[in-house]
Write an enzyme that holds these catalytic residues in place. Structure first.
Site, PDB file in Angstrom:
ATOM      1  N   SER A  23       0.825  -1.218   0.000  1.00  0.00           N
ATOM      2  CA  SER A  23       0.000   0.000   0.000  1.00  0.00           C
ATOM      3  C   SER A  23       0.855   1.262   0.000  1.00  0.00           C
ATOM      4  O   SER A  23       0.346   2.367   0.151  1.00  0.00           O
ATOM      5  CB  SER A  23      -0.923  -0.005   1.220  1.00  0.00           C
ATOM      6  N   ASN A 110      -1.677  -1.912  13.427  1.00  0.00           N
ATOM      7  CA  ASN A 110      -3.115  -1.653  13.460  1.00  0.00           C
ATOM      8  C   ASN A 110      -3.452  -0.340  14.171  1.00  0.00           C
ATOM      9  O   ASN A 110      -4.245   0.464  13.676  1.00  0.00           O
ATOM     10  CB  ASN A 110      -3.843  -2.816  14.140  1.00  0.00           C
ATOM     11  N   THR A 155     -39.052  27.984  -9.397  1.00  0.00           N
ATOM     12  CA  THR A 155     -39.343  26.689  -8.769  1.00  0.00           C
ATOM     13  C   THR A 155     -39.724  25.797  -9.952  1.00  0.00           C
ATOM     14  O   THR A 155     -40.301  26.282 -10.939  1.00  0.00           O
ATOM     15  CB  THR A 155     -40.517  26.749  -7.760  1.00  0.00           C
ATOM     16  N   HIS A 156     -39.359  24.545  -9.879  1.00  0.00           N
ATOM     17  CA  HIS A 156     -39.563  23.607 -11.011  1.00  0.00           C
ATOM     18  C   HIS A 156     -38.872  24.108 -12.283  1.00  0.00           C
ATOM     19  O   HIS A 156     -39.296  23.779 -13.386  1.00  0.00           O
ATOM     20  CB  HIS A 156     -41.046  23.363 -11.306  1.00  0.00           C
ATOM     21  N   SER A 277     -14.231  24.868 -28.670  1.00  0.00           N
ATOM     22  CA  SER A 277     -14.442  23.586 -29.349  1.00  0.00           C
ATOM     23  C   SER A 277     -13.474  23.499 -30.506  1.00  0.00           C
ATOM     24  O   SER A 277     -13.156  24.506 -31.137  1.00  0.00           O
ATOM     25  CB  SER A 277     -15.881  23.509 -29.847  1.00  0.00           C
ATOM     26  N   LYS A 283     -17.931  28.277 -29.915  1.00  0.00           N
ATOM     27  CA  LYS A 283     -18.221  27.673 -28.622  1.00  0.00           C
ATOM     28  C   LYS A 283     -17.373  28.195 -27.453  1.00  0.00           C
ATOM     29  O   LYS A 283     -16.204  28.489 -27.606  1.00  0.00           O
ATOM     30  CB  LYS A 283     -18.038  26.147 -28.689  1.00  0.00           C
ATOM     31  N   GLU A 290     -18.784  21.795 -15.355  1.00  0.00           N
ATOM     32  CA  GLU A 290     -19.235  20.425 -15.662  1.00  0.00           C
ATOM     33  C   GLU A 290     -18.395  19.397 -14.906  1.00  0.00           C
ATOM     34  O   GLU A 290     -18.902  18.385 -14.428  1.00  0.00           O
ATOM     35  CB  GLU A 290     -19.133  20.155 -17.166  1.00  0.00           C
ATOM     36  N   GLN A 322      -7.364  -1.349   4.581  1.00  0.00           N
ATOM     37  CA  GLN A 322      -6.289  -0.667   3.872  1.00  0.00           C
ATOM     38  C   GLN A 322      -6.854   0.186   2.723  1.00  0.00           C
ATOM     39  O   GLN A 322      -6.234   1.148   2.297  1.00  0.00           O
ATOM     40  CB  GLN A 322      -5.309  -1.712   3.329  1.00  0.00           C
TER      41      GLN A 322
HETATM   42  N1  ARG Z   1      -1.028  -1.032   5.393  1.00  0.00           N
HETATM   43  C1  ARG Z   1      -1.939  -1.422   6.399  1.00  0.00           C
HETATM   44  C2  ARG Z   1      -3.215  -0.568   6.276  1.00  0.00           C
HETATM   45  O1  ARG Z   1      -3.139   0.435   5.677  1.00  0.00           O
HETATM   46  C3  ARG Z   1      -1.332  -1.237   7.737  1.00  0.00           C
HETATM   47  C4  ARG Z   1      -1.881  -2.114   8.798  1.00  0.00           C
HETATM   48  C5  ARG Z   1      -1.437  -3.496   8.597  1.00  0.00           C
HETATM   49  N2  ARG Z   1      -1.867  -4.353   9.637  1.00  0.00           N
HETATM   50  C6  ARG Z   1      -1.849  -5.680   9.518  1.00  0.00           C
HETATM   51  N3  ARG Z   1      -2.245  -6.347  10.541  1.00  0.00           N
HETATM   52  N4  ARG Z   1      -1.505  -6.264   8.418  1.00  0.00           N
HETATM   53  O2  ARG Z   1      -4.253  -0.920   6.783  1.00  0.00           O
END
Ligand code: ARG
Length: 459
Positions: A23, A110, A155-156, A277, A283, A290, A322
């Protein structure tokens, strides 16, 4: 690249699985927060005697060096690392050896990732808020300029009653005030420290969560470790605030698109925010407006994607989570760009007041005022409404306006009509008389401007 988690596994990760699992290309944005969090963690470990003070100091010192080197470009991120947490820890260990390996005591990726993301988003909201306030100010400036510019109110999408362009713009500033409030709420609820939740169950080490949280500027700690590592409400709240803001900007963009069309010709967008355009030389396309409208769908996607990702997850951390970062980063970047562009478009907008007025002069926008005129002369509103309905039908048949009807004709519909009817139904009168709070009169719009200005100072 050595894995932080290789513990009990015998075989290396399959190459595609490795890429799939990685990641770092997304969470590299969190590098500084990861370092700041790690410094606080090292200091806490030292303060609590979990690791020796001098080693804690060495960790903090080296982390600061890494921070500086990444900032100046002396050190660059190794894209082969699994994620930013792995990269920072491995860099530290390469430099400090055994001591580097102590940083992860009483910590898990974590709670680390949850911490980093909260730190990052907390700061991002801050810059978004100031951009949003600036954009609101641009709306206020135009509203001030056009508090007397009469246009049709709809309105509408049917012409309804005369309003001013300033009044119309002020409606959007009210939405933005609520948006600012929503971001503020999200930021406050996000400002809770998960660190110390560890993998899921807390830890056997005598950590000081409160101290670590305070040193990172959090107002509170997560009171349940399972919740601490698995809560992503703060992402959802931020994404929903982003979605609502995008919806507001998209509605205004749609109006800009309509108003700048040949059919309306109410405004001209400044050249730098339009395109031509390649085939039609005449244009001038409102591409930026948009795109804001279009990108709204993308931000909703980030919100719905995150909600869906979370909805079936058992406690506590699951790797699905993740995916949270790509969504919030994308939404934030999109919103920031849209706010900047819209702000510039509003600032440079040319308002075609004559065309707005002309449009307000047809379509019987003063019909309600004509009915109110009869009410003031003593008729019940329903009766007055009927008479005016008949007058409008008559005008449609004879291709004329309420202002151009002769007194004789008026009298055929009701003897209550007198000469003063013409000033009563003049558009300027219709607008000026709507001086109820929040109404379209100049004085009301002035009051709205003052209100928003004052709120902007408070928020
Ligand atoms: N790259 C992980 C995330 O963004 C970090 C946490 C990873 N934890 C694990 N138990 N593998 O969530």
């Amino acid at each position: 690249m050595e894995k932080l988690w290789a513990g009990a596994l015998h075989q290396p990760l399959d190459q595609i699985a490795e890429e799939f699992n990685s990641s770092i290309t997304v969470d590299c944005k969190l590098w500084e927060q990861d370092i700041l969090g790690s410094i606080a963690h090292a200091n806490m470990l030292g303060k609590q005697g979990i690791i020796p003070q001098d080693e804690a100091a060495a960790l903090a010192e080296e982390l600061k060096k890494i921070q500086k080197e990444l900032k100046t470009g002396k050190l660059s991120i190794d894209w082969k690392s699994e994620d930013i947490h792995t990269f920072v820890e491995q860099t530290l260990t390469q430099r400090l050896g055994e001591v580097g390996k102590k940083l992860h005591t009483a910590r898990s990726r974590n709670d680390q990732v949850a911490l980093d993301l909260r730190l990052y988003l907390r700061q991002e909201i801050q810059t978004l808020q100031s951009d949003l306030k600036e954009m609101t100010e641009k709306f206020l400036e135009q509203a001030q300029k056009h508090k007397g510019t009469i246009m049709p109110g709809y309105t509408h999408l049917q012409r309804a009653q005369p309003i001013t362009f300033g009044h119309h713009l002020m409606a959007y500033t009210m939405m933005f005030l609520r948006d600012i409030g929503r971001f503020q709420d999200a930021q406050e609820r996000m400002n809770v420290s998960p660190i110390g939740s560890c993998a899921l169950a807390g830890t056997t080490y005598p950590i000081d969560r409160q101290w670590e949280a305070e040193s990172l500027g959090f107002s509170e700690i997560a009171h349940n470790s399972l919740d601490g590592v698995s809560d992503r409400d703060f992402c959802v709240e931020l994404l929903s605030a982003c979605s609502i803001l995008m919806m507001h900007m998209s509605r205004f963009s749609e109006e800009l698109i309509l108003w700048s069309s040949w059919e309306f010709q109410f405004v001209t967008l400044a050249d730098p925010y339009t395109t031509g355009s390649s085939i039609m030389p005449q244009k001038k396309n409102p591409d930026m407006a948009e795109l804001i409208r279009g990108k709204t769908g993308r931000v909703y996607g980030d919100l719905i994607g995150t909600l869906t990702m979370l909805k079936g997850l058992p406690l506590a951390y699951n790797k699905d989570m993740q995916e949270d970062k790509e969504a919030v980063f994308d939404a934030l970047q999109t919103v920031k760009l849209c706010v900047q562009i819209l702000s510039a478009m509003v600032e440079t907008l040319t308002v075609k007041a004559d065309n707005m007025l002309k449009a307000a002069q047809t379509g019987f926008l003063n019909a309600t005022d004509l009915a109110d005129y009869l009410v003031k002369k003593g008729l019940p509103f329903r009766k007055a409404y009927q008479i005016v309905g008949a007058i409008v039908a008559y005008c449609l048949e004879n291709n004329c306006t309420l202002e151009s009807l002769s007194m004789e004709t008026y009298q055929q519909f009701s003897p209550l009509f007198a000469k003063d009817v013409y000033t009563e139904i003049a558009l300027a009168t219709c607008v000026a008389k709507r001086c109820s709070q929040g109404g379209t009169s100049e004085a009301s719009v002035e009051a709205q401007i003052a209100y928003v200005k004052q709120q902007l100072k408070i928020l």
